[in-house]
Write a protein that holds these residues in place. Structure first.
Motif, short mmCIF file in Angstrom:
data_model
loop_
_atom_site.label_atom_id
_atom_site.label_comp_id
_atom_site.label_asym_id
_atom_site.label_seq_id
_atom_site.Cartn_x
_atom_site.Cartn_y
_atom_site.Cartn_z
N VAL A 119 -63.37 -79.82 70.07
CA VAL A 119 -63.23 -78.57 69.18
C VAL A 119 -61.93 -78.02 68.96
CG1 VAL A 119 -63.55 -75.93 69.82
CG2 VAL A 119 -65.42 -77.85 70.68
N GLY A 120 -60.97 -78.14 69.76
CA GLY A 120 -59.42 -78.04 69.44
C GLY A 120 -59.08 -76.62 69.50
N GLY A 121 -57.89 -76.39 69.29
CA GLY A 121 -57.43 -74.84 69.03
C GLY A 121 -57.81 -74.00 70.28
N ILE A 122 -58.17 -72.73 69.90
CA ILE A 122 -58.42 -71.57 70.93
C ILE A 122 -59.81 -71.83 71.35
CG2 ILE A 122 -59.36 -70.11 69.30
CD1 ILE A 122 -58.21 -67.80 70.82
N GLY A 123 -60.57 -72.54 70.71
CA GLY A 123 -61.90 -73.26 71.22
C GLY A 123 -61.75 -73.97 72.33
N ASN A 124 -60.71 -74.50 72.47
CA ASN A 124 -60.58 -75.66 73.60
C ASN A 124 -60.52 -75.08 74.99
OD1 ASN A 124 -59.80 -77.51 75.35
ND2 ASN A 124 -58.18 -78.44 74.19
N GLY A 125 -59.69 -73.94 75.09
CA GLY A 125 -59.52 -72.99 76.25
C GLY A 125 -60.94 -72.47 76.68
N ILE A 126 -61.54 -71.91 75.39
CA ILE A 126 -62.95 -71.17 75.95
C ILE A 126 -64.11 -72.02 76.34
CG2 ILE A 126 -64.79 -69.95 74.47
CD1 ILE A 126 -62.73 -68.71 72.47
N VAL A 127 -64.13 -73.36 75.74
CA VAL A 127 -65.32 -74.21 76.26
C VAL A 127 -64.93 -74.95 77.69
CG1 VAL A 127 -65.86 -76.71 76.01
CG2 VAL A 127 -65.75 -75.30 73.94
N VAL A 128 -63.57 -75.09 77.79
CA VAL A 128 -63.27 -75.26 79.53
C VAL A 128 -63.60 -74.11 80.31
CG1 VAL A 128 -61.42 -75.55 80.90
CG2 VAL A 128 -61.48 -76.75 78.82
N GLY A 129 -63.34 -72.95 79.95
CA GLY A 129 -63.55 -71.56 80.81
C GLY A 129 -65.18 -71.51 80.92
N ILE A 130 -65.82 -71.59 79.99
CA ILE A 130 -67.40 -71.34 79.92
C ILE A 130 -67.95 -72.63 80.80
CG2 ILE A 130 -69.57 -71.55 78.68
CD1 ILE A 130 -68.07 -70.34 76.24
N SER A 131 -67.27 -73.57 80.62
CA SER A 131 -67.82 -74.98 81.45
C SER A 131 -67.50 -74.73 82.89
CB SER A 131 -67.37 -76.21 80.84
OG SER A 131 -67.91 -76.50 79.63
N VAL A 132 -66.19 -74.45 83.20
CA VAL A 132 -65.98 -73.91 84.73
C VAL A 132 -67.12 -73.05 85.32
CG1 VAL A 132 -64.11 -73.46 86.19
CG2 VAL A 132 -63.70 -75.01 84.24
#
Length: 415
Positions: A119-132
């Motif tokens: 995903v990259g960019g700002i979406g990277n952190g969003i995906v990690v946060g949602i997954s966690v």
């Protein structure tokens, strides 16, 4: 100073034998022997842990092995320290839970990290946060189920920990798959060393512990019944508290539930060994143990009969009650012996008919003719004592049926 014995020889002089240094009479030697006997298994477990740590430390000490694993060798040492348990079943339970949790958490974490990098960019952190959030909340919720918590709680905890470590570290580290593979391989090495030392060097089985513990309780309760009633019929004018033989064992039986459940859980993880195969009915052991705890509570309730200031005339019920107690004690010992030798108990043929005759004897003790000759307080005391015995007879009958069912389910040999 050693004592010297003088031996008189007929027709000769008295001769003093030479002093002998008998180590078996040395108090220090006897103390050491006693300590070793009482703590044999604890010392054995400690030695096995030391052996496992030495073996796994070879990953650091031997250059060829260190070149293969490098600093990841510390994960193998950590694995030994964390999962090595006293019982073999406990080690297998903890080790397999840790292994499964590590593999699932690491694998899912790698997938989530790869997706986040795509995903990259700002979406990277969003995906990690949602997954966690989703994985952490869902896994924590499963830990609240009693069956999961009892057998897989440690594995779920390791799964959450591994998933978060792999996913979060994947944001900053390259070659995340390679790091996870190297660490997993060293964890497997540590687990393998634990398995070897625990299962092949004087293994300590939780199944044996549970089996022997259950057998011993039958003997303890039988002795407690005999001692309790013997004390009841002993003539004594003093009113101070008397020590009843076996009462301490009854209290131990009452407090055995948590240990039984723990041992049964560990026993389910153990491989086929000795007389215990796969799918052995440990649930039946827990059910029998529950009946034994209820019987122990009934035995303890007789203390009130012993300490009551008003009691029924002992001579009126002594002979029948002693015969009844003798039958109960014999039955408990027979049940315990049948489990010990793993032989079929034919309760319906021998034990149950005998207990039914015991019930008839108890009903005769409570006949109106006997109660009519007593005042109210004495009659109430006699009724309380006899009804407690009646409840014990019914409980022993239930125990006999449970032991018989255990023999059928576990395929005990015919006696």
């Amino acid at each position: 100073m050693d004592s010297v014995t003088v031996i008189a020889i007929p027709g000769g002089e008295e001769v003093a034998p030479k002093k002998t240094n008998d180590k078996s009479q040395n108090p220090l030697f006897l103390l050491i022997i006693s300590f070793l006997r009482e703590n044999k298994r604890k010392l054995l477990h400690s030695i096995k842990v030391g052996i496992a740590l030495v073996l796994v430390s070879l990953l650091y000490l031997l250059d060829p092995l260190y070149e293969q694993v490098g600093e990841n060798a510390m994960w193998a040492i950590m694995t030994v320290v964390v999962i090595f348990e006293f019982y073999a079943g406990a080690l297998l339970s903890k080790g397999l839970n840790r292994g499964i949790g590590t593999v699932l958490g690491g694998g899912l974490g790698c997938l989530a990290a790869s997706f986040a990098q795509q995903v990259g960019g700002i979406g990277n952190g969003i995906v990690v946060g949602i997954s966690v959030f989703i994985i952490g909340a869902a896994a924590t919720y499963t830990r609240l189920f009693p069956n999961v918590k009892r057998r897989y709680d440690y594995g779920v905890m390791i799964f959450i920990l591994t998933f978060n470590l792999v996913l979060v570290s994947g944001l900053r580290a390259e070659k995340i798959m390679e790091i996870a593979r190297e660490r997993l391989s060293t964890i497997v090495m540590g687990f393998s060393v634990c398995i070897f030392t625990s299962l092949f060097i004087f293994p300590i089985w939780s199944s044996d512990e549970l089996h022997d513990s259950l057998v011993s309780r039958f003997e303890h309760l039988a002795s407690a019944i005999e001692g309790c009633v013997e004390e009841f019929f002993k003539f004594c004018d003093e009113k101070e508290n008397r020590i009843i033989p076996g009462f301490d064992k009854c209290k131990t039986v009452l407090n055995s539930k948590s240990k039984d459940e723990l041992l049964a859980n560990f026993a389910r993880w153990e491989p086929w060994h000795g007389k215990f195969g796969f799918s052995y009915p440990w649930e039946k052991y827990l059910k029998i143990a529950e009946h034994l705890r209820e019987l122990a509570a009934m035995i303890l309730s007789l203390r009130g009969c012993l300490e009551s200031p008003r009691q029924a005339p002992r001579e009126s019920i002594e002979e029948p009650c002693e015969a009844i107690v003798s039958s109960l004690s014999w039955t408990l010992k027979e049940l315990g012996e049948s489990i010990k030798r793993m032989g079929r108990c034919k309760a319906e043929d021998t034990i149950v008919p005998k207990l039914k005759s015991v019930r008839v004897e108890l009903s005769l003790v409570m006949s109106p003719a006997r109660l009519g000759s007593l005042d109210n307080s004495q009659g109430l005391a006699m009724a309380s004592f006899v009804f407690t015995l009646m409840g014990m007879v019914e409980k022993v009958e239930e125990l006999a049926k449970e032991v018989e069912e255990l023999g059928e389910i576990a395929n005990f040999q015919n006696s």
